[in-house]
Design an enzyme around this catalytic site. Structure first.
Site, short mmCIF file in Angstrom:
data_model
loop_
_atom_site.label_atom_id
_atom_site.label_comp_id
_atom_site.label_asym_id
_atom_site.label_seq_id
_atom_site.Cartn_x
_atom_site.Cartn_y
_atom_site.Cartn_z
N CYS A 207 -74.71 35.82 44.85
CA CYS A 207 -75.75 36.85 44.78
C CYS A 207 -75.15 38.24 44.60
O CYS A 207 -75.76 39.10 43.97
CB CYS A 207 -76.66 36.79 46.00
SG CYS A 207 -75.79 36.91 47.57
N CYS B 93 -44.56 78.79 49.83
CA CYS B 93 -43.83 78.95 51.10
C CYS B 93 -42.55 78.11 51.13
O CYS B 93 -41.67 78.37 51.95
CB CYS B 93 -44.68 78.52 52.30
SG CYS B 93 -46.15 79.50 52.59
N HIS C 278 -77.10 38.92 52.21
CA HIS C 278 -77.64 38.55 50.90
C HIS C 278 -77.80 39.80 50.05
O HIS C 278 -78.19 40.85 50.55
CB HIS C 278 -79.00 37.85 51.09
CG HIS C 278 -79.61 37.39 49.81
ND1 HIS C 278 -78.96 36.50 48.96
CD2 HIS C 278 -80.79 37.69 49.23
CE1 HIS C 278 -79.73 36.28 47.90
NE2 HIS C 278 -80.85 36.99 48.04
#
Ligand SMILES: [Zn+2]
Length: 407
Positions: free
Chosen positions: A53, A256, A333
């Site tokens: 599914c 830096c 599902h």
């Protein structure tokens, strides 16, 4: 109605017109017919082949992505497959065949995606077997697989290190996108891929560096606001919220020359035509828990301009499909809610069953993957800009692979 393939060969045998003209004429007829008939086309279910599914849900969302559907129905993918003279074309072939079957079927009987499943398993063996899988992961694998077979780039250029850092951000973004297209350029990229910009700012000297990355979807954390619902905009704001990188995460500042506390922020540099938003309902490490928070998302006019890197960019979207997950992590599902591109009506696709639904039911706490279409590229406006569909998008950018997030 005869199948597309039969009619195509038949017309070719008789016809003096070129094949592609015939195909688009025929598809034009097919689409018009679908539009005019009371029973819209594309309303065909997919058989469940055993815990598939997740796959069916994503396939129906893609089947209702009208640009991608037309790419298959017009057989444009053939041209891309042939141009590339590739050996692996089976995934795209089977995907297109499935879309053509769904959109030319005269009966409402469910179709079996078994041949398609065989091909996706060859491409991504993890989908072998009958375990429940994650629909969003499946979508990523599928789009990646389709893209690789229809990539217009056959020979990828050697990676060169080019420095765009001296350029203004907008220029840099465009250069990076062009570099991406030099390697990855397909109909799938035209539709689904956007570009994210991340900015790192040094808290010590204020130096800001930017990195641009392509994205195929956005995975949004679900904002928490005590009890009750949250909005999709809350989730977008959480996703793009300024983050502080400190402690072990401190990046090295270029100016830096030392590791500094920095702030990091995402903005969207290039909005894709199709925006896929994945709601992170499942815990990441192990899929042990699920958030069933109701996320309120707009069906129309999702305005994302506040997340854009540049001003006055078009970033308004309309929803056309949702992949839903119901149940728990243990037993769940997947279904899909899709707006039929021809009729504009919404339908529930639950494996082999397709049923009409009210648009007021589309928003639910099961919504898991949302499919939005950029408003200007929607059907209503597409006639004015249709000529651009066959050529690659003029907007251009690319990704730096493995570039450290340092200033
Ligand atoms: Zn600094």
């Amino acid at each position: 109605m005869p199948s597309m393939r039969q009619s195509y060969t038949e017309m070719r045998r008789k016809g003096s017109m070129s094949g592609s003209v015939l195909v688009s004429t025929f598809v034009g007829l097919l689409i018009n017919q679908a539009k005019n008939s009371k029973s819209a086309q594309g309303l065909v279910g997919l058989r469940n082949l055993g815990n598939t599914c997740f796959m069916n849900s994503i396939l129906q969302c893609l089947s209702n992505t009208h640009n991608l559907r037309d790419y298959c129905l017009h057989n444009s993918h053939r041209r891309d497959l042939n141009n590339n003279s590739r050996t692996n074309t089976a995934l795209m072939e089977e995907f297109a065949k499935l879309i053509q079957t769904i959109w030319s079927s005269s009966s409402s009987e469910a179709v079996s995606p078994s041949e398609f499943k065989t091909q996706i398993q060859r491409y991504a063996p993890r989908f072998v077997g009958y375990n429940q899988q994650d629909a969003q992961e499946f979508l990523r694998f599928l789009l990646d697989g389709l893209h690789n077979e229809v990539n217009r780039v056959t020979v990828r250029p050697r990676g060169t290190v080019e420095d765009f850092d001296h350029l203004p951000d907008e220029e840099k973004g465009k250069k990076m996108w062009s570099k991406y297209l030099e390697r990855e350029d397909s109909k799938i990229v035209d539709l689904f891929v956007g570009q994210l910009k991340s900015s790192l700012t040094c808290s010590h000297c204020g130096f800001c560096s930017t990195v641009f990355d392509p994205f195929w979807d956005l995975s949004l954390p679900i904002a928490k606001k005590g009890y009750g619902e949250v909005s999709l905009m809350d989730c977008m704001r959480l996703f793009t919220k300024e983050d502080v990188l400190d402690g072990d995460e401190k990046p090295t500042c270029y100016r830096c020359k030392a590791r500094r506390r920095c702030t990091k922020k995402f903005t969207i540099q290039k909005f894709p035509k199709i925006l896929v938003l994945h709601l992170k309902r499942f815990s990441e490490a192990r899929r042990t828990s699920k958030l069933s928070t109701f996320v309120n998302f707009p069906m129309k006019d999702l305005d994302l301009r506040e997340f854009a890197s540049e001003n006055s960019i078009n970033a308004v979207y309309n929803l056309y499909a949702v992949s839903n997950h119901s149940g728990t992590t243990m037993g769940g599902h997947y279904t899909a809610y899709c707006r039929n591109p021809s009729s504009g009506e919404w339908y529930t696709f639950n494996d082999s069953r397709v049923t009409p639904m009210s648009s007021s039911q589309v928003r639910s706490s099961d919504a898991y993957v949302l499919f939005y279409e950029l408003a200007s590229s929607s059907r209503i406006h597409s006639s004015s800009s249709s000529s651009s569909s066959s050529s690659p998008s003029p907007l251009s950018f690319s990704r730096m692979v493995g570039r450290p997030m340092a200033l």
